[in-house]
Design an enzyme around this catalytic site. Structure first.
Site, PDB file in Angstrom:
ATOM      1  N   GLU A  91       0.813  -1.201   0.000  1.00  0.00           N
ATOM      2  CA  GLU A  91       0.000   0.000   0.000  1.00  0.00           C
ATOM      3  C   GLU A  91       0.855   1.264   0.000  1.00  0.00           C
ATOM      4  O   GLU A  91       1.927   1.304   0.597  1.00  0.00           O
ATOM      5  CB  GLU A  91      -0.943  -0.011   1.205  1.00  0.00           C
ATOM      6  CG  GLU A  91      -1.970  -1.112   1.050  1.00  0.00           C
ATOM      7  CD  GLU A  91      -2.947  -1.226   2.210  1.00  0.00           C
ATOM      8  OE1 GLU A  91      -4.093  -1.597   1.943  1.00  0.00           O
ATOM      9  OE2 GLU A  91      -2.577  -0.959   3.358  1.00  0.00           O
ATOM     10  N   CYS A 104       3.499   8.401   1.356  1.00  0.00           N
ATOM     11  CA  CYS A 104       4.021   7.416   2.306  1.00  0.00           C
ATOM     12  C   CYS A 104       4.248   6.107   1.542  1.00  0.00           C
ATOM     13  O   CYS A 104       3.311   5.497   1.034  1.00  0.00           O
ATOM     14  CB  CYS A 104       2.994   7.241   3.431  1.00  0.00           C
ATOM     15  SG  CYS A 104       3.483   6.036   4.655  1.00  0.00           S
ATOM     16  N   CYS A 111       6.490  -7.277   7.342  1.00  0.00           N
ATOM     17  CA  CYS A 111       7.668  -6.853   8.093  1.00  0.00           C
ATOM     18  C   CYS A 111       8.012  -7.941   9.101  1.00  0.00           C
ATOM     19  O   CYS A 111       7.121  -8.518   9.727  1.00  0.00           O
ATOM     20  CB  CYS A 111       7.398  -5.541   8.818  1.00  0.00           C
ATOM     21  SG  CYS A 111       8.840  -4.912   9.731  1.00  0.00           S
ATOM     22  N   CYS A 115       6.670  -5.596  15.678  1.00  0.00           N
ATOM     23  CA  CYS A 115       6.283  -4.698  16.772  1.00  0.00           C
ATOM     24  C   CYS A 115       4.835  -5.042  17.131  1.00  0.00           C
ATOM     25  O   CYS A 115       4.007  -5.271  16.245  1.00  0.00           O
ATOM     26  CB  CYS A 115       6.408  -3.239  16.343  1.00  0.00           C
ATOM     27  SG  CYS A 115       8.101  -2.821  15.850  1.00  0.00           S
ATOM     28  N   CYS A 118       1.613  -3.093  15.674  1.00  0.00           N
ATOM     29  CA  CYS A 118       1.626  -2.731  14.254  1.00  0.00           C
ATOM     30  C   CYS A 118       0.968  -3.803  13.404  1.00  0.00           C
ATOM     31  O   CYS A 118       1.324  -4.984  13.477  1.00  0.00           O
ATOM     32  CB  CYS A 118       3.069  -2.511  13.796  1.00  0.00           C
ATOM     33  SG  CYS A 118       3.231  -2.288  12.015  1.00  0.00           S
ATOM     34  N   GLY A 169       6.683  -2.177   6.176  1.00  0.00           N
ATOM     35  CA  GLY A 169       8.057  -2.683   6.181  1.00  0.00           C
ATOM     36  C   GLY A 169       9.055  -1.802   6.899  1.00  0.00           C
ATOM     37  O   GLY A 169       8.782  -0.647   7.217  1.00  0.00           O
ATOM     38  N   GLU A 170      10.219  -2.378   7.168  1.00  0.00           N
ATOM     39  CA  GLU A 170      11.320  -1.648   7.798  1.00  0.00           C
ATOM     40  C   GLU A 170      12.317  -1.293   6.688  1.00  0.00           C
ATOM     41  O   GLU A 170      13.024  -2.175   6.170  1.00  0.00           O
ATOM     42  CB  GLU A 170      11.963  -2.546   8.871  1.00  0.00           C
ATOM     43  CG  GLU A 170      13.313  -2.082   9.374  1.00  0.00           C
ATOM     44  CD  GLU A 170      13.357  -0.621   9.839  1.00  0.00           C
ATOM     45  OE1 GLU A 170      12.524  -0.209  10.661  1.00  0.00           O
ATOM     46  OE2 GLU A 170      14.229   0.121   9.348  1.00  0.00           O
ATOM     47  N   SER A 201      11.858   6.411   8.146  1.00  0.00           N
ATOM     48  CA  SER A 201      11.524   6.037   9.524  1.00  0.00           C
ATOM     49  C   SER A 201      12.023   4.623   9.801  1.00  0.00           C
ATOM     50  O   SER A 201      11.796   3.712   9.012  1.00  0.00           O
ATOM     51  CB  SER A 201      10.003   6.093   9.719  1.00  0.00           C
ATOM     52  OG  SER A 201       9.652   5.576  10.984  1.00  0.00           O
ATOM     53  N   SER A 223      11.510   5.314  15.544  1.00  0.00           N
ATOM     54  CA  SER A 223      10.345   4.864  16.304  1.00  0.00           C
ATOM     55  C   SER A 223      10.788   4.469  17.702  1.00  0.00           C
ATOM     56  O   SER A 223      11.251   3.353  17.922  1.00  0.00           O
ATOM     57  CB  SER A 223       9.706   3.667  15.589  1.00  0.00           C
ATOM     58  OG  SER A 223       9.209   4.070  14.341  1.00  0.00           O
ATOM     59  N   ASN A 300      -3.536   3.752  16.203  1.00  0.00           N
ATOM     60  CA  ASN A 300      -4.613   3.422  15.266  1.00  0.00           C
ATOM     61  C   ASN A 300      -4.921   1.941  15.394  1.00  0.00           C
ATOM     62  O   ASN A 300      -4.038   1.103  15.213  1.00  0.00           O
ATOM     63  CB  ASN A 300      -4.190   3.757  13.832  1.00  0.00           C
ATOM     64  CG  ASN A 300      -4.052   5.247  13.642  1.00  0.00           C
ATOM     65  OD1 ASN A 300      -4.978   6.010  13.948  1.00  0.00           O
ATOM     66  ND2 ASN A 300      -2.905   5.696  13.181  1.00  0.00           N
ATOM     67  N   CYS A 343      -1.275   5.596  10.048  1.00  0.00           N
ATOM     68  CA  CYS A 343      -0.050   4.913  10.493  1.00  0.00           C
ATOM     69  C   CYS A 343      -0.373   3.572  11.115  1.00  0.00           C
ATOM     70  O   CYS A 343      -1.229   3.481  11.984  1.00  0.00           O
ATOM     71  CB  CYS A 343       0.650   5.706  11.583  1.00  0.00           C
ATOM     72  SG  CYS A 343       1.150   7.305  11.085  1.00  0.00           S
TER      73      CYS A 343
END
Ligand code: SAH
Ligand code: SF4
Length: 366
Positions: A91, A104, A111, A115, A118, A169-170, A201, A223, A300, A343
């Site tokens: 996305e 974004c 990922c 976390c 997430c 993803g990271e 990020s 983060s 969120n 987010c």
């Protein structure tokens, strides 16, 4: 097999031109046709000789991810679900504001860092995105927003003025492809964005932060999410490998070359988990001496997350503790949450989130 030119930055395009027996300056022409003018058809590249266009058509392609869905939120936010093959979807989100438009971008399918708060992390990891799939998100957004153009004026009118590597993803776990895509974003013959307008990020991959500092120091967001290792270990498991002290030392090193004179710390606000006054005070002590800004992100939610968003009052009090200590802290506005574009809500290959969405069906953009 035909190569996808969208995978190449300026330097690799020079190598490619040399390989097919063309002069190096052709690389710059190609770069501009593809990334500045948004042309994916060799036949339309009018200042290339017919022979060269035929050679290109034989040996190369310009292949973009295909758009599966195009969502528009009430606040103007757009989200595209892109197919990257084998049933995988990623996305990309466009967030318009008064004086800028931020895209974004995703860097991985899923990922691996898991976390706990997430939605992408909950899905697990499938694979890294290629350069073409990363830069293709910017290409497609400019196409969909109809702001490609072949002159300097239309370039200044581009809808996407800023990029944040904050999608799925990271980014630092897909280092080479992400850095090549960043190079294209910054290249004057491609997208020409300044380093200040591109933010990456990361959840805190310390060695990769150092490599980014050497290779392509764009603006950095980290983060953080917790003021001590005990809590951060739980929320951001990679903290067990790279604890806070090492992470903050890497931030200090990064500042020597950063395009902005501060690091942005992101801090997700989770009810009763990391949002007390004591946490805020601990945070103030922790970042003493580091030029930084805090971005507080109201959590969120997504199904089965197990967390709740902090109350507006708790977020206000938390922010005030930081501000009274002289830190800059802003609360991130939630954008596009009616299309699950906020987010941490990006889940990629979605099953059915359509019932709450305004859905525009667009099969393909070309
Ligand atoms: N992997 C990178 C970038 C992608 S996430 C990183 O972790 O930094 C972008 C930001 O959204 C990160 O700060 C991330 O922690 C935050 N985020 C993730 N899930 C969230 C959620 N459910 N609510 C609010 N923010 C979230
Ligand atoms: Fe990965 Fe970032 Fe989500 Fe953590 S917050 S699981 S690093 S995408």
């Amino acid at each position: 097999m035909a190569v996808n030119l969208l995978n190449y930055d300026g330097k690799s395009l020079v190598d490619f031109c040399t390989e097919i027996g063309e002069k190096p300056f052709r690389a710059r022409q190609l770069l501009r046709w593809i990334h500045q003018f948004g042309i994916a058809d060799f036949d339309l590249m009018s200042d290339l000789a017919k022979g060269l266009r035929e050679k290109l058509a034989e040996q190369a392609v310009i292949e973009l991810p295909s758009i599966m869905s195009d969502y528009a939120a009430a606040d103007g936010t757009r989200k595209w679900l892109l197919s990257v093959g084998a049933g995988n979807g990623i996305e990309t989100v466009f967030i318009p504001e008064n004086s800028r438009g931020t895209l974004c971008i995703s860097s991985q399918v899923g990922c691996a860092l898991a976390c706990t708060f997430c939605s992408t992390g909950k899905q697990g990891f499938n694979r890294n995105l290629t350069v073409a799939e990363i830069i293709g998100q910017l290409w497609l957004a400019n196409k969909m927003l109809e702001t490609f153009g072949d002159d300097a004026i239309s370039q200044t009118k581009r809808a996407v003025t800023n990029v944040v590597m904050m999608g799925m993803g990271e980014p630092l776990a897909n280092f080479e492809n992400v850095v090549t895509a960043l190079d294209l974003m910054l290249d004057d013959h491609a997208y020409g964005l300044s380093r200040r307008r591109v933010t990456l990020s990361t959840s805190g991959l310390v060695p990769a932060i150092d490599r980014l500092r050497e290779r392509c120091p764009v603006a950095l967001a980290v983060s953080l999410h917790a003021p001590n290792d005990m809590l951060r270990d739980q929320l951001v498991p990679i903290n067990k490998k790279y604890p806070i002290k090492e992470l903050l030392a890497a931030c200090q090193r990064y500042l020597s070359v950063a395009p902005r004179d501060f690091i942005t710390f992101e801090y997700v606000m989770l009810d009763d988990v990391n949002d007390s006054v004591a946490h805020a005070r601990e945070l103030v002590k922790l970042v003493q001496g580091i030029p930084c800004k805090f971005n507080l992100i109201p959590f969120n939610s997504f199904s089965d997350s197990g967390y709740k968003r902090s109350s507006a009052e708790a977020i206000r009090v938390f922010r005030d503790v930081l501000m009274h200590a002289g830190l800059i802290a802003t609360v991130r506005k939630t954008r596009g949450d009616d299309i699950a574009a906020a987010c941490g809500q990006l889940a990629g290959q979605v099953k059915d989130k359509t019932h709450r969405l305004t859905r525009l069906k667009i099969e393909t953009v070309q």
